[in-house]
Design an enzyme around this catalytic site. Structure first.
Site, short mmCIF file in Angstrom:
data_model
loop_
_atom_site.label_atom_id
_atom_site.label_comp_id
_atom_site.label_asym_id
_atom_site.label_seq_id
_atom_site.Cartn_x
_atom_site.Cartn_y
_atom_site.Cartn_z
N CYS A 1 0.87 -1.18 0.00
CA CYS A 1 0.00 0.00 0.00
C CYS A 1 0.91 1.23 0.00
CB CYS A 1 -1.00 0.00 1.15
SG CYS A 1 -0.31 0.18 2.79
N CYS B 1 -2.23 1.39 -4.14
CA CYS B 1 -0.95 2.04 -4.46
C CYS B 1 -0.85 2.39 -5.94
CB CYS B 1 0.23 1.19 -4.01
SG CYS B 1 0.38 -0.38 -4.82
N CYS C 1 3.63 -0.20 -8.37
CA CYS C 1 4.17 -1.54 -8.14
C CYS C 1 4.76 -2.09 -9.43
CB CYS C 1 3.07 -2.46 -7.63
SG CYS C 1 3.70 -4.03 -7.04
#
Length: 151
Positions: A25, A99, A103
């Site tokens: 996150c 997020c 990533c």
């Protein structure tokens, strides 16, 4: 002339393999910390657990620490960690929680996006339902991984 057939390769059964899961996150101070704590609590050493954030906070959210303490899980010593490419590469399952696109993506990984309310700035009464939803999802993840939940 026919060559002899090579012996079959031994592939370990699923029960002998140890899956690895990374929870991500933004601040690694709430949702991902709770998910990692639940997975560690329920799976013990049968699953390798990591958590990280794209912009880690200074400390874990105190309401999150308190909410987990209520169910017998102590994360008071945990600290937010920065998301690294290595953490993603060494994980079988990467679970993101708000997020966005920060990533790194690697083919062959299993990616899940859990849409969960952010506990940042919320009191314990607002964090409890998030904690309970995360427990529910982690139990489902364990079933998908073929790992029996303890506790």
């Amino acid at each position: 002339m026919r060559l002899p057939r090579p012996p079959p390769r031994k592939v370990p059964p699923v029960s002998e393999s140890k899956p690895s899961v990374l929870f991500v996150c933004v601040h690694n101070a709430g949702r991902s910390q709770m998910a990692a704590a639940w997975l560690t609590h329920l799976a013990g050493d049968r699953v390798e657990v990591r958590s990280a954030g794209s912009a880690p906070a200074e400390a874990v959210n105190s309401a999150v620490v308190e909410a987990l303490r209520e169910v017998g899980i102590d994360i008071s010593a945990e600290t937010p960690k920065v998301l690294t490419v290595e953490a993603v590469q060494s994980s079988d399952v990467v679970i993101t929680m708000g997020c966005g696109d920060v990533c790194p993506y690697f083919p062959g990984k299993r990616y899940l996006d859990w849409k969960l309310e952010d506990p940042a700035g919320q009191g314990i009464d607002a964090v409890r339902p998030i904690r309970d939803e995360i427990e529910h999802r982690v139990r489902g993840l364990l079933a998908d991984l073929g790992v029996e939940a303890g506790a």
